[in-house]
Design a protein around this motif. Structure first.
Motif, PDB file in Angstrom:
ATOM      1  N   ASN A  18      -1.099   2.470  12.703  1.00 18.36           N
ATOM      2  CA  ASN A  18      -0.211   3.439  12.534  1.00 18.36           C
ATOM      3  C   ASN A  18       0.535   3.785  11.304  1.00 18.36           C
ATOM      4  O   ASN A  18       0.354   2.882  10.398  1.00 18.36           O
ATOM      5  CB  ASN A  18       0.770   3.715  13.595  1.00 18.36           C
ATOM      6  N   GLU A  19       1.052   4.780  11.039  1.00 16.02           N
ATOM      7  CA  GLU A  19       1.934   4.869   9.863  1.00 16.02           C
ATOM      8  C   GLU A  19       2.903   3.606   9.518  1.00 16.02           C
ATOM      9  O   GLU A  19       3.104   3.296   8.392  1.00 16.02           O
ATOM     10  CB  GLU A  19       2.854   6.005   9.826  1.00 16.02           C
ATOM     11  N   LYS A  20       3.595   3.429  10.547  1.00 18.51           N
ATOM     12  CA  LYS A  20       4.642   2.270  10.151  1.00 18.51           C
ATOM     13  C   LYS A  20       3.909   0.959   9.857  1.00 18.51           C
ATOM     14  O   LYS A  20       4.454   0.341   9.171  1.00 18.51           O
ATOM     15  CB  LYS A  20       5.575   2.066  11.515  1.00 18.51           C
ATOM     16  N   GLU A  21       2.858   0.588  10.628  1.00 19.93           N
ATOM     17  CA  GLU A  21       2.093  -0.604  10.269  1.00 19.93           C
ATOM     18  C   GLU A  21       1.512  -0.466   8.964  1.00 19.93           C
ATOM     19  O   GLU A  21       1.490  -1.409   8.266  1.00 19.93           O
ATOM     20  CB  GLU A  21       1.102  -0.874  11.495  1.00 19.93           C
ATOM     21  N   ASN A  22       0.944   0.670   8.467  1.00 16.59           N
ATOM     22  CA  ASN A  22       0.455   0.902   7.204  1.00 16.59           C
ATOM     23  C   ASN A  22       1.484   0.659   6.279  1.00 16.59           C
ATOM     24  O   ASN A  22       1.499  -0.071   5.038  1.00 16.59           O
ATOM     25  CB  ASN A  22      -0.255   2.257   7.030  1.00 16.59           C
ATOM     26  N   GLU A  23       2.675   1.160   6.339  1.00 17.39           N
ATOM     27  CA  GLU A  23       3.922   0.750   5.343  1.00 17.39           C
ATOM     28  C   GLU A  23       4.130  -0.661   5.297  1.00 17.39           C
ATOM     29  O   GLU A  23       4.398  -1.225   4.146  1.00 17.39           O
ATOM     30  CB  GLU A  23       5.016   1.808   5.695  1.00 17.39           C
ATOM     31  N   ARG A  24       4.059  -1.145   6.635  1.00 14.94           N
ATOM     32  CA  ARG A  24       4.660  -2.719   6.521  1.00 14.94           C
ATOM     33  C   ARG A  24       3.365  -3.490   5.644  1.00 14.94           C
ATOM     34  O   ARG A  24       3.859  -4.366   5.065  1.00 14.94           O
ATOM     35  CB  ARG A  24       4.626  -3.123   8.101  1.00 14.94           C
ATOM     36  N   ILE A  25       2.196  -3.214   5.973  1.00 17.11           N
ATOM     37  CA  ILE A  25       1.240  -3.762   5.132  1.00 17.11           C
ATOM     38  C   ILE A  25       1.079  -3.448   3.676  1.00 17.11           C
ATOM     39  O   ILE A  25       1.162  -4.647   2.898  1.00 17.11           O
ATOM     40  CB  ILE A  25      -0.226  -3.411   5.560  1.00 17.11           C
ATOM     41  N   LYS A  26       1.352  -2.505   3.147  1.00 15.46           N
ATOM     42  CA  LYS A  26       1.634  -2.054   1.797  1.00 15.46           C
ATOM     43  C   LYS A  26       2.682  -3.029   1.079  1.00 15.46           C
ATOM     44  O   LYS A  26       2.856  -3.194   0.144  1.00 15.46           O
ATOM     45  CB  LYS A  26       1.854  -0.536   1.524  1.00 15.46           C
ATOM     46  N   LEU A  27       3.905  -3.162   2.119  1.00 17.31           N
ATOM     47  CA  LEU A  27       5.011  -3.653   1.507  1.00 17.31           C
ATOM     48  C   LEU A  27       4.799  -5.153   1.304  1.00 17.31           C
ATOM     49  O   LEU A  27       5.257  -5.733   0.332  1.00 17.31           O
ATOM     50  CB  LEU A  27       6.299  -3.422   2.592  1.00 17.31           C
ATOM     51  N   MET A  28       4.106  -5.712   2.240  1.00 23.65           N
ATOM     52  CA  MET A  28       3.792  -7.084   2.276  1.00 23.65           C
ATOM     53  C   MET A  28       2.754  -7.307   1.110  1.00 23.65           C
ATOM     54  O   MET A  28       2.951  -8.565   0.457  1.00 23.65           O
ATOM     55  CB  MET A  28       3.082  -7.580   3.593  1.00 23.65           C
ATOM     56  N   ARG A  30       2.714  -5.711  -1.910  1.00 22.40           N
ATOM     57  CA  ARG A  30       3.498  -5.880  -2.940  1.00 22.40           C
ATOM     58  C   ARG A  30       4.178  -6.909  -3.253  1.00 22.40           C
ATOM     59  O   ARG A  30       4.453  -7.356  -4.179  1.00 22.40           O
ATOM     60  CB  ARG A  30       4.437  -4.355  -2.863  1.00 22.40           C
ATOM     61  N   LYS A  31       4.952  -7.511  -2.137  1.00 23.99           N
ATOM     62  CA  LYS A  31       5.750  -8.579  -2.116  1.00 23.99           C
ATOM     63  C   LYS A  31       4.832  -9.974  -2.625  1.00 23.99           C
ATOM     64  O   LYS A  31       5.306 -10.751  -3.326  1.00 23.99           O
ATOM     65  CB  LYS A  31       6.341  -9.027  -0.697  1.00 23.99           C
ATOM     66  N   THR A  32       3.648 -10.024  -2.175  1.00 25.92           N
ATOM     67  CA  THR A  32       2.539 -10.980  -2.152  1.00 25.92           C
ATOM     68  C   THR A  32       2.014 -10.730  -3.909  1.00 25.92           C
ATOM     69  O   THR A  32       1.472 -11.799  -4.228  1.00 25.92           O
ATOM     70  CB  THR A  32       1.538 -11.153  -1.278  1.00 25.92           C
ATOM     71  N   GLY A  33       2.125  -9.477  -4.361  1.00 28.03           N
ATOM     72  CA  GLY A  33       1.326  -9.485  -5.503  1.00 28.03           C
ATOM     73  C   GLY A  33      -0.182  -9.204  -5.477  1.00 28.03           C
ATOM     74  O   GLY A  33      -0.934  -9.015  -6.314  1.00 28.03           O
ATOM     75  N   ILE A  34      -0.743  -8.932  -4.069  1.00 31.51           N
ATOM     76  CA  ILE A  34      -1.980  -8.774  -3.814  1.00 31.51           C
ATOM     77  C   ILE A  34      -2.240  -7.347  -3.733  1.00 31.51           C
ATOM     78  O   ILE A  34      -1.817  -6.668  -3.232  1.00 31.51           O
ATOM     79  CB  ILE A  34      -2.449  -9.568  -2.525  1.00 31.51           C
ATOM     80  N   THR A  35      -3.288  -6.781  -4.584  1.00 30.51           N
ATOM     81  CA  THR A  35      -3.729  -5.322  -4.519  1.00 30.51           C
ATOM     82  C   THR A  35      -4.915  -5.206  -3.911  1.00 30.51           C
ATOM     83  O   THR A  35      -5.182  -3.936  -3.671  1.00 30.51           O
ATOM     84  CB  THR A  35      -3.855  -5.157  -6.116  1.00 30.51           C
ATOM     85  N   PHE A  40      -6.028  -9.578   1.016  1.00 32.40           N
ATOM     86  CA  PHE A  40      -4.776  -9.758   1.711  1.00 32.40           C
ATOM     87  C   PHE A  40      -5.002  -9.870   3.316  1.00 32.40           C
ATOM     88  O   PHE A  40      -4.591 -10.897   3.852  1.00 32.40           O
ATOM     89  CB  PHE A  40      -3.874  -8.546   1.462  1.00 32.40           C
ATOM     90  N   ALA A  41      -6.085  -9.219   3.728  1.00 32.59           N
ATOM     91  CA  ALA A  41      -6.294  -9.283   5.189  1.00 32.59           C
ATOM     92  C   ALA A  41      -6.807 -10.483   5.464  1.00 32.59           C
ATOM     93  O   ALA A  41      -6.473 -11.340   6.552  1.00 32.59           O
ATOM     94  CB  ALA A  41      -7.159  -8.106   5.545  1.00 32.59           C
TER      95      ALA A  41
END
Length: 63
Positions: A18-28, A30-35, A40-41
């Motif tokens: 969902n949108e919230k999970e997607n934002e969490r994935i994008k945040l993580m 960014r934090k890890t530097g994996i584009t 990442f997955a």
């Protein structure tokens, strides 16, 4: 989708969020530097230990 011969990883996995999970994935990411989401997955799924706890004895209070 283009089929690539001799691909090391030939099995594709898909899942929905969902949108919230997607934002969490994008945040993580960014934090890890994996584009790359695939990297990442794979790291998130394969480099972590999964714990399973059995709470079944607490579900039946008549025991």
């Amino acid at each position: 989708m283009k089929i690539i011969e001799n691909r090391e990883r030939s099995i594709q996995k898909k899942f929905r969020v969902n949108e919230k999970e997607n934002e969490r994935i994008k945040l993580m990411m960014r934090k890890t530097g994996i584009t790359n989401f695939s990297i990442f997955a794979r790291r998130a799924c394969c480099n972590k230990e999964i714990f399973s706890i059995d709470f079944s004895e607490y579900k039946n209070p008549n025991c």
